[in-house]
Design an enzyme around this catalytic site. Structure first.
Site, short mmCIF file in Angstrom:
data_model
loop_
_atom_site.label_atom_id
_atom_site.label_comp_id
_atom_site.label_asym_id
_atom_site.label_seq_id
_atom_site.Cartn_x
_atom_site.Cartn_y
_atom_site.Cartn_z
N LYS A 108 -11.88 12.35 -36.02
CA LYS A 108 -12.41 13.63 -35.72
C LYS A 108 -10.97 14.59 -35.73
O LYS A 108 -11.03 15.82 -36.17
CB LYS A 108 -12.95 13.60 -34.50
CG LYS A 108 -13.52 15.02 -34.14
CD LYS A 108 -14.35 15.14 -32.80
CE LYS A 108 -14.87 16.60 -32.66
NZ LYS A 108 -15.07 17.02 -31.39
N HIS B 75 10.33 24.70 -14.82
CA HIS B 75 9.00 24.10 -15.04
C HIS B 75 9.17 23.30 -16.25
O HIS B 75 10.31 22.51 -16.41
CB HIS B 75 7.63 24.88 -15.05
CG HIS B 75 6.38 24.07 -14.81
ND1 HIS B 75 6.27 22.65 -14.67
CD2 HIS B 75 5.17 24.45 -15.05
CE1 HIS B 75 5.03 22.28 -14.72
NE2 HIS B 75 4.19 23.28 -15.03
N LYS C 200 21.83 25.58 -9.64
CA LYS C 200 20.64 24.69 -9.90
C LYS C 200 20.80 23.96 -11.12
O LYS C 200 21.24 24.38 -12.36
CB LYS C 200 19.31 25.69 -10.54
CG LYS C 200 18.32 26.03 -9.11
CD LYS C 200 17.46 25.02 -8.94
CE LYS C 200 17.18 25.09 -7.35
NZ LYS C 200 16.21 26.30 -7.07
N GLY D 162 16.60 19.72 -14.66
CA GLY D 162 16.25 18.37 -14.88
C GLY D 162 16.28 17.40 -13.57
O GLY D 162 16.25 16.31 -13.88
N HIS E 248 12.35 17.80 -7.54
CA HIS E 248 10.79 18.07 -7.59
C HIS E 248 10.27 18.35 -6.52
O HIS E 248 10.59 18.29 -5.36
CB HIS E 248 10.20 16.45 -8.11
CG HIS E 248 9.04 16.74 -8.64
ND1 HIS E 248 7.69 16.82 -7.98
CD2 HIS E 248 8.59 16.71 -10.33
CE1 HIS E 248 6.74 16.98 -9.09
NE2 HIS E 248 7.33 16.95 -10.07
N ASP F 113 12.03 15.77 -17.02
CA ASP F 113 12.70 16.48 -18.03
C ASP F 113 13.84 16.08 -18.45
O ASP F 113 14.42 16.09 -19.49
CB ASP F 113 12.81 17.90 -17.56
CG ASP F 113 11.20 18.72 -17.73
OD1 ASP F 113 10.55 18.11 -18.77
OD2 ASP F 113 11.06 19.51 -17.02
N ARG G 13 -9.03 32.42 -4.82
CA ARG G 13 -8.65 33.89 -4.54
C ARG G 13 -8.27 33.71 -2.89
O ARG G 13 -9.02 33.74 -1.87
CB ARG G 13 -9.91 34.94 -4.39
CG ARG G 13 -9.47 36.52 -4.62
CD ARG G 13 -8.74 36.82 -3.32
NE ARG G 13 -8.45 38.23 -3.29
CZ ARG G 13 -7.48 38.79 -2.45
NH1 ARG G 13 -6.87 38.02 -1.60
NH2 ARG G 13 -7.49 40.03 -2.35
C1 ACO Z 1 8.00 18.60 -15.50
C2 ACO Z 1 8.42 19.58 -14.45
O1 ACO Z 1 8.06 20.85 -14.36
S1 ACO Z 1 9.79 18.60 -13.39
C3 ACO Z 1 10.62 20.23 -12.69
C4 ACO Z 1 11.49 20.90 -13.70
N1 ACO Z 1 12.39 21.77 -13.31
C5 ACO Z 1 13.86 21.78 -12.97
O2 ACO Z 1 14.17 20.61 -13.31
C6 ACO Z 1 14.28 22.76 -12.47
C7 ACO Z 1 15.41 22.28 -11.28
N2 ACO Z 1 14.54 21.77 -10.16
C8 ACO Z 1 14.50 22.75 -9.27
O3 ACO Z 1 14.65 24.03 -9.44
C9 ACO Z 1 13.53 22.30 -8.19
O4 ACO Z 1 13.84 21.03 -7.90
C10 ACO Z 1 12.00 22.37 -8.38
C11 ACO Z 1 11.64 23.92 -8.90
C12 ACO Z 1 11.60 21.41 -9.48
C13 ACO Z 1 11.18 22.18 -7.02
O5 ACO Z 1 11.49 23.22 -6.07
P1 ACO Z 1 11.50 23.04 -4.74
O6 ACO Z 1 9.98 22.59 -4.28
O7 ACO Z 1 11.71 24.26 -4.02
O8 ACO Z 1 12.48 22.10 -4.32
P2 ACO Z 1 13.05 21.38 -2.79
O9 ACO Z 1 12.17 21.98 -1.66
O10 ACO Z 1 13.18 20.00 -2.86
O11 ACO Z 1 14.20 22.02 -2.78
C14 ACO Z 1 15.13 22.24 -1.58
C15 ACO Z 1 16.71 22.33 -1.82
O12 ACO Z 1 17.17 21.45 -2.71
C16 ACO Z 1 18.13 21.84 -3.73
N3 ACO Z 1 17.72 21.62 -4.99
C17 ACO Z 1 16.52 21.22 -5.56
N4 ACO Z 1 16.65 21.01 -6.88
C18 ACO Z 1 17.87 21.20 -7.18
C19 ACO Z 1 18.45 21.28 -8.45
N5 ACO Z 1 17.91 20.86 -9.61
N6 ACO Z 1 19.78 21.48 -8.36
C20 ACO Z 1 20.58 21.98 -7.40
N7 ACO Z 1 19.93 22.06 -6.03
C21 ACO Z 1 18.55 21.67 -6.11
C22 ACO Z 1 18.21 23.32 -3.33
O13 ACO Z 1 19.14 23.41 -2.32
C23 ACO Z 1 16.70 23.59 -2.94
O14 ACO Z 1 17.00 24.91 -1.97
P3 ACO Z 1 17.01 26.39 -2.38
O15 ACO Z 1 16.64 26.37 -3.80
O16 ACO Z 1 16.31 27.07 -1.58
O17 ACO Z 1 18.49 26.73 -2.42
O1 OAA Z 2 4.26 18.56 -10.72
C1 OAA Z 2 5.01 19.70 -10.94
O2 OAA Z 2 5.28 20.43 -9.83
C2 OAA Z 2 5.91 19.71 -12.01
C3 OAA Z 2 5.76 18.48 -13.12
O3 OAA Z 2 6.60 17.32 -12.65
C4 OAA Z 2 4.74 18.38 -13.93
O4 OAA Z 2 3.96 19.33 -14.15
O5 OAA Z 2 4.88 17.35 -14.92
#
Ligand code: ACO
Ligand code: OAA
Length: 377
Positions: free
Chosen positions: A72, A223, A256, A259, A262, A313, A357
């Site tokens: 399909k 993300h 940041k 990769g 989380h 990632d 909401r």
């Molecule tokens: C498939 C996916 O979508 S997986 C996610 C893909 N995204 C990335 O790889 C982007 C890089 N990572 C990030 O930005 C973050 O880890 C996220 C967006 C994934 C999660 O964000 P949060 O839930 O706010 O992370 P968390 O509470 O664990 O972070 C706490 C602290 O750890 C540190 N931290 C977390 N991730 C990272 C990173 N990748 N690099 C450096 N420091 C980091 C930061 O100091 C952060 O505090 P601040 O941003 O307020 O200064």
């Molecule tokens: O769950 C999340 O926040 C991000 C992630 O790893 C995904 O969407 O695969």
């Protein structure tokens, strides 16, 4: 002076925003299950079509059901001429995620989902068409107006993506890696893009609107866009030593590192070990002596220095690169996969809907009167 970031409750972290039977993140086993099946088990023993069937229809297909589903989907790959016309007008320097967003939205105009009874049909059509859609645009805009044939003999969506990108039948190894990759990216509970899709679905909107919105959310580097951002970073480094020095500098500057980290997992992302193994295999296959060792060093340093681990990632970047996939097409592959999770969540939301909401804590000025315009600063 900027105020300190208010973390408690920020980003809705830790708050339940609804129920789902689709997926667990960070719970038993490796932490990630799709309808109870461990993602490790699925990626080793199933194809993406089986996982799509599981998410969208509630069970793993038997052989006859799988054969019928694949037949399909193969029959739904055709790109309407009106869509090709639009794709041909999108410039080469557009971001492919914007092309996906526009392509999905355009299909919503051409093949509108008029009733929720059509939701499975509309989803199957998007699943079948997305790989050809992005690669039609990519080849036309980057290869001197080359118009690829999207109706290939590819047996699966994994093969169709690689075939329409390179306009030739891919190797078995590459198809195998792509199968695993699509399975790993398929579903992840209430992540930002899926939540976008569910919010849109909760207004009783159409499927194409839900998916178009989700693509927009996935595009960001926090993300899905992180796989491209990770590649842009690691490709600059010629040795593990250089990578270590640069990462240390980035950490010092509080950059940041894409990769890593989380929102839910605390010590590891179960998808990482799987894609890392494939990346290593591909590295050997292409005779790479730089990118994989650089990636492994970044992983080691990030854990040593910050206890931050690779998310799904990070090793996708090198794995896709080894298969000759241009960096800017990395996140669209995520779309081709996550479409299954998004659509399954839309179905789930529709089946038990209340408009999403939430409330907000007001932090603005006290009530006041409008000053006549002549008296304002
Ligand atoms: C498939 C996916 O979508 S997986 C996610 C893909 N995204 C990335 O790889 C982007 C890089 N990572 C990030 O930005 C973050 O880890 C996220 C967006 C994934 C999660 O964000 P949060 O839930 O706010 O992370 P968390 O509470 O664990 O972070 C706490 C602290 O750890 C540190 N931290 C977390 N991730 C990272 C990173 N990748 N690099 C450096 N420091 C980091 C930061 O100091 C952060 O505090 P601040 O941003 O307020 O200064
Ligand atoms: O769950 C999340 O926040 C991000 C992630 O790893 C995904 O969407 O695969």
């Amino acid at each position: 002076m900027t105020e300190a970031k208010k973390l408690s409750g920020a980003g809705l972290r830790g708050q339940s925003a609804g129920e789902t039977a689709l997926c667990t993140v960070g719970q038993t086993g490796s932490g990630l299950t799709y309808r109870g099946y461990d993602v490790k088990d699925l990626s080793a023993n199933a194809t993406f079509e089986e996982v799509a069937y599981l998410l969208l229809k509630g069970k793993l297909p038997n052989q006859a059901e799988l054969d019928a589903y694949k037949t399909k989907l193969k029959g739904l790959r055709d790109l309407p001429q009106a869509l090709k016309d639009v794709l041909e007008r999108i410039p080469a320097d557009a971001h492919p995620m914007d092309v996906m967003r526009t392509g999905c939205s355009m299909l919503g105009n051409l093949e509108t989902e008029n009733s929720f009874d059509e939701q499975q049909e509309a989803t199957d059509r998007l699943l079948a068409v997305f790989p050809g859609l992005i690669n039609y645009w990519y080849n036309f805009s980057h290869n001197n107006g080359k118009r690829i044939n999207e109706n290939t003999d590819a047996d699966t969506i994994a093969e169709q993506f690689l075939w329409t990108l390179h306009d030739k039948k891919p190797s078995d190894l590459h198809v195998q890696v792509m199968q695993a990759s699509l399975i790993l990216y398929a579903e992840h509970e209430f992540n930002a893009s899926t939540f976008t899709a569910r919010v849109c679905a909760s207004t009783l909107s159409d499927l194409h609107s839900c998916i178009t919105g989700a693509i927009g959310s996935l595009r960001g580097p926090l993300h899905g866009g992180a796989n491209e951002a990770a590649m842009d970073m690691i490709e600059n480094w010629k040795s593990p030593e250089e990578a270590e020095k640069e990462i240390m500098g980035m950490l010092e500057r509080k950059d940041k590192i894409m990769g890593f980290g989380h929102a839910i997992y605390r010590t590891s992302d179960p998808r990482n070990a799987i894609i890392k193994e494939w990346s290593e295999k591909l590295s050997k296959d292409v005779g790479d002596t730089v990118l994989y060792p650089v990636s492994a060093k970044v992983e080691e340093v990030m854990w040593r220095e910050k206890k931050l681990f690779c998310n799904a990632d990070f090793f996708h970047a090198s794995a896709y690169h080894f298969m000759g996939i241009p960096t800017k097409l990395f996140t669209p592959i995520f779309v081709c996969s996550r479409l299954t999770g998004w659509a399954a969540h839309v179905f789930e939301q529709r089946a038990n809907n209340r408009i999403i909401r939430p409330s907000a804590d007001y932090t603005g000025p006290e009530p006041r009167e409008v000053t006549p315009i002549s008296e304002r600063d």
